[in-house]
Enzyme design. Structure first.
Site, PDB file in Angstrom:
ATOM      1  N   PRO A   1    -130.037 -87.752 -89.418  1.00 35.26           N
ATOM      2  CA  PRO A   1    -128.913 -87.919 -88.489  1.00 35.26           C
ATOM      3  C   PRO A   1    -129.195 -87.216 -87.160  1.00 35.26           C
ATOM      4  O   PRO A   1    -129.629 -86.070 -87.140  1.00 35.26           O
ATOM      5  CB  PRO A   1    -127.743 -87.237 -89.208  1.00 35.26           C
ATOM      6  N   GLU A   2    -128.978 -87.929 -86.073  1.00 32.67           N
ATOM      7  CA  GLU A   2    -129.099 -87.326 -84.747  1.00 32.67           C
ATOM      8  C   GLU A   2    -127.686 -87.018 -84.246  1.00 32.67           C
ATOM      9  O   GLU A   2    -126.699 -87.299 -84.922  1.00 32.67           O
ATOM     10  CB  GLU A   2    -129.816 -88.298 -83.803  1.00 32.67           C
TER      11      GLU A   2
ATOM     12  N   ARG B   1    -131.493 -85.141-100.705  1.00 26.84           N
ATOM     13  CA  ARG B   1    -132.724 -84.387-100.450  1.00 26.84           C
ATOM     14  C   ARG B   1    -132.465 -82.890-100.270  1.00 26.84           C
ATOM     15  O   ARG B   1    -133.397 -82.100-100.253  1.00 26.84           O
ATOM     16  CB  ARG B   1    -133.439 -84.970 -99.229  1.00 26.84           C
TER      17      ARG B   1
ATOM     18  N   HIS C   1    -125.789 -86.137-106.800  1.00 29.20           N
ATOM     19  CA  HIS C   1    -126.038 -85.540-105.487  1.00 29.20           C
ATOM     20  C   HIS C   1    -124.759 -85.145-104.755  1.00 29.20           C
ATOM     21  O   HIS C   1    -124.792 -84.828-103.579  1.00 29.20           O
ATOM     22  CB  HIS C   1    -126.877 -86.496-104.637  1.00 29.20           C
TER      23      HIS C   1
ATOM     24  N   LYS D   1    -139.023 -75.261 -64.094  1.00 26.37           N
ATOM     25  CA  LYS D   1    -139.699 -75.542 -65.368  1.00 26.37           C
ATOM     26  C   LYS D   1    -140.898 -76.453 -65.138  1.00 26.37           C
ATOM     27  O   LYS D   1    -140.754 -77.564 -64.644  1.00 26.37           O
ATOM     28  CB  LYS D   1    -138.725 -76.233 -66.336  1.00 26.37           C
TER      29      LYS D   1
END
Ligand SMILES: [Zn+2]
Length: 273
Positions: free
Chosen positions: A2-3, A114, A95, A157
């Protein structure tokens, strides 16, 4: 994995179910996820009212009436199943690791095959000094994040703008996919130095405003999609599209892939300058 858009979508699903609601009971059905549950996990959550469900980067934060914060991360495969009051209860599966029974009658189940996710409880002082939370840069979807904020963070930067966007201190939680996507929307080459979006004094150049707007645009579009469609590679402009035609109108470029700081960057060499 998931982002940020997927995590924000989860937050928006949990918020109406949890906020203002008391946790009647909670069961951790094993001793750990990626890490052990914190001491007295059940005791510290029971009878607490959730005052808000917020997010920092990819961390979900349930703020409790005790003043503590329940910090949650989905890891690679974590998800929440919401069973509303009056809905029949699904049998708990292998799970299903954490079960929240709410005073409203709703049940929220954390499932994580997981087990790279985690849950922690932070006192106000621990949250203030948290090794990750305290160092995060601005939230890209917050009003306070704009070209000026981006320029301040990128000033001087020398690293590439793509690598800078993955730096959590520059902006929180964008991730590899949306860094590539935002740079394409902004028409900026991922190989340019981060400092080019600011003058030496840190004043935003036009590209800083363009990039900040592009970041918000790709994240908001992904949130809209995450709420509906399943995960598909074809939804991206450049990510995972090496060798395919650029999707920008009238651009004849072909998407290239390059490795930057160990991560794949996808970009169009023609329209990203
Ligand atoms: Zn192009």
């Amino acid at each position: 994995m998931p982002e940020l858009p997927e995590v924000e979508t989860v937050r928006r699903q949990l918020d109406p179910v949890l906020t203002g609601v008391r946790i009647a009971d909670v069961h951790a059905r094993r001793p750990d996820l990626r890490t052990a549950f914190p001491p007295r996990f059940r005791h510290r959550l029971r009878r607490q009212t959730v005052q808000a469900v917020t997010r920092r980067a990819k961390y979900l934060l349930a703020e409790l009436s005790s003043g503590e914060t329940l910090m949650m991360h989905l890891g690679m495969s974590g998800s929440f199943r919401i069973e509303l009051p009056g809905e029949s209860r699904q049998a708990l599966g292998l799970h299903d690791h954490v079960v929240f029974d709410l005073a409203s009658g709703a049940r929220v189940v954390f499932n994580d095959p997981r087990r790279f996710g985690f849950m922690d409880l932070l006192t106000p002082a621990e949250r203030e000094q948290h090794v990750v939370l305290s160092r995060l840069g601005p939230e890209p979807l917050a009003d306070g994040f704009d070209g000026a904020a981006l320029a301040r963070a990128c000033r001087g930067k020398k690293t590439s703008i793509k690598v800078a966007l993955l730096d959590q201190r520059v902006v929180a939680g964008i991730g590899n996919i949306y860094a590539s996507e935002a740079l394409h929307v902004a028409g900026l080459s991922p190989r340019r130095r981060a400092e080019i979006v600011a003058t030496p004094k840190g004043v935003p150049r036009e590209s800083a405003h363009r990039l900040a707007a592009a970041i918000k645009k790709v994240l908001n579009a992904a949130i809209t999609r995450a709420a509906g469609a399943p995960y598909r590679g074809s939804r991206f402009r450049v990510y995972d599209r090496e060798g395919e035609r650029c999707r920008r109108v009238r651009c004849e470029g072909v998407i290239e892939r390059r490795t930057q700081a160990g991560r794949s960057t996808f970009y169009c060499p023609i329209c990203q300058r």
